[in-house]
Design an enzyme around this catalytic site. Structure first.
Site, PDB file in Angstrom:
ATOM      1  N   GLY A   1      -4.067  -1.455  -0.417  1.00  0.00           N
ATOM      2  CA  GLY A   1      -2.935  -1.884  -1.234  1.00  0.00           C
ATOM      3  C   GLY A   1      -1.975  -2.752  -0.436  1.00  0.00           C
ATOM      4  O   GLY A   1      -2.008  -2.795   0.799  1.00  0.00           O
ATOM      5  N   CYS A   2      -1.104  -3.443  -1.159  1.00  0.00           N
ATOM      6  CA  CYS A   2      -0.175  -4.370  -0.502  1.00  0.00           C
ATOM      7  C   CYS A   2       0.863  -3.626   0.340  1.00  0.00           C
ATOM      8  O   CYS A   2       1.096  -3.978   1.513  1.00  0.00           O
ATOM      9  CB  CYS A   2       0.499  -5.259  -1.533  1.00  0.00           C
ATOM     10  N   TYR A   3       1.472  -2.587  -0.211  1.00  0.00           N
ATOM     11  CA  TYR A   3       2.416  -1.789   0.575  1.00  0.00           C
ATOM     12  C   TYR A   3       1.730  -1.122   1.776  1.00  0.00           C
ATOM     13  O   TYR A   3       2.270  -1.141   2.891  1.00  0.00           O
ATOM     14  CB  TYR A   3       3.063  -0.706  -0.294  1.00  0.00           C
TER      15      TYR A   3
END
Length: 336
Positions: free
Chosen positions: A155-157
């Site tokens: 995921g981006c986070y």
């Protein structure tokens, strides 16, 4: 070097468009198809009709997703830019057809079936592929990625958070009795292209969400091997993530040691840029495939700032980076 045939499933969204742009200019890739769900109103349109920046670059039609066997014919690489339930069902079908799959959803990121029941609300039906899936944190899992048939792109986070914390944890520089606290802000493109009142630009201010419940927290904690407190925020800007991470150093650790650890970890990693002075801002990384990392230290307290483009290093660029690693291309091919 031979050319690979690539298919993008879920190509109409922001990440799908970025993937198409990268693959179109990749010298070893040929886009054989762009698909959307059979019910999508975008089926039959050109990708460049939806994303005008691609006009004259990627003018391919968006095909309704139909028979996987037919779609997978002569395809080497599949990118799933789809919701986790969709990826969960589609990935095994493409894998059975011999494709290498890069899944940008959360459907295969954690090799524990209970994780999906607890945080995604469904029972995982493909334990065999869950066991075989390789987590695609490119800077840290390259050797595993080289052998993978299924790569679960982080995921981006989690990408911004793990790239900032992992070198220090692995080097034993952090006192983990005090859990790292990650406060991260994302632009509204992270919520996808579909219109929603909660992500309408005029409605968004600056607000935390998913407090203590966001599914990226256990993803980060699982792959770092330590608990963290993670609070995401939605900001009123289009793209980018900025993570401000507060943690405690082991007694006696100096700023020089922290800096040296980062430089040692990322000296040969072209898509992570370490700052010797100051900390990054979103404008430094928006539209680029980089994750930028800076830090400040006072006594035993360390604040790390990590910035990336959520659609690129947080999604499409990392997927292509993993593909480059998997097939032996230059790691930054088509990204820089």
């Amino acid at each position: 070097m031979s050319t690979l045939n690539g298919l993008i499933v879920g190509a109409s969204g922001y990440t799908g468009a970025e993937l198409a742009a990268y693959l179109q200019r990749h010298p070893h890739m040929n886009i054989t198809g762009l698909t959307v769900s059979a019910q999508s109103a975008d089926a039959g349109k050109l990708l460049s009709d939806l994303h005008p920046q691609l006009k004259g670059i990627v003018d391919l039609p968006l095909l309704p997703m139909s028979d996987v066997a037919a779609m997978a014919k002569d395809v080497d690489v599949v990118f799933l830019a789809t919701a986790h339930e969709v990826s969960h069902d589609l990935a095994p079908q493409f894998l059975q057809m011999g494709c290498v799959v890069f899944d940008l959803s959360g459907a295969y990121r954690v090799n524990q079936a209970s994780f999906y029941q607890d945080y995604y609300g469904f029972t995982h039906q493909h334990a065999d592929w869950l066991d075989k899936a390789i987590y695609g944190l490119a800077e840290w899992r390259a050797e595993d990625i080289k052998q993978a048939q299924l790569v679960a792109v982080p995921g981006c986070y989690p990408t911004a958070s793990q790239l900032a914390l992992k070198p220090l944890i692995d080097a034993g520089l952090l006192d983990l009795n005090q859990w790292p606290v990650i406060n991260a802000v994302s632009g509204v493109s992270g919520a996808g292209r579909k219109a929603s009142m909660t992500t309408s630009f005029c409605e968004v201010s600056l607000q935390p969400y998913g407090i203590f419940t966001h599914r990226h927290q256990p993803e980060i904690a699982t792959h770092l091997g330590t608990p963290v407190i993670f609070t995401p925020h939605l900001g009123n800007f289009p793209r980018g993530i900025l993570a401000t991470i507060t943690c405690k150093l082991t007694a006696g650790v100096t700023a020089e040691q922290v800096g040296a650890t980062y430089h040692q970890a990322y000296a040969e990693k072209p898509l992570v840029r370490v700052y010797d002075k100051g900390v990054p801002a979103i404008k430094n990384v928006a539209g680029t495939p980089f994750c930028d990392i800076g830090f400040a230290l006072q006594g035993e307290h360390l604040i790390i700032v990590s910035a990336e483009d959520n659609l690129l290093k947080g999604a499409a660029a990392q997927a292509v980076q993993c593909m480059n690693i998997r097939f032996g291309f230059n790691e930054t091919q088509s990204l820089l």
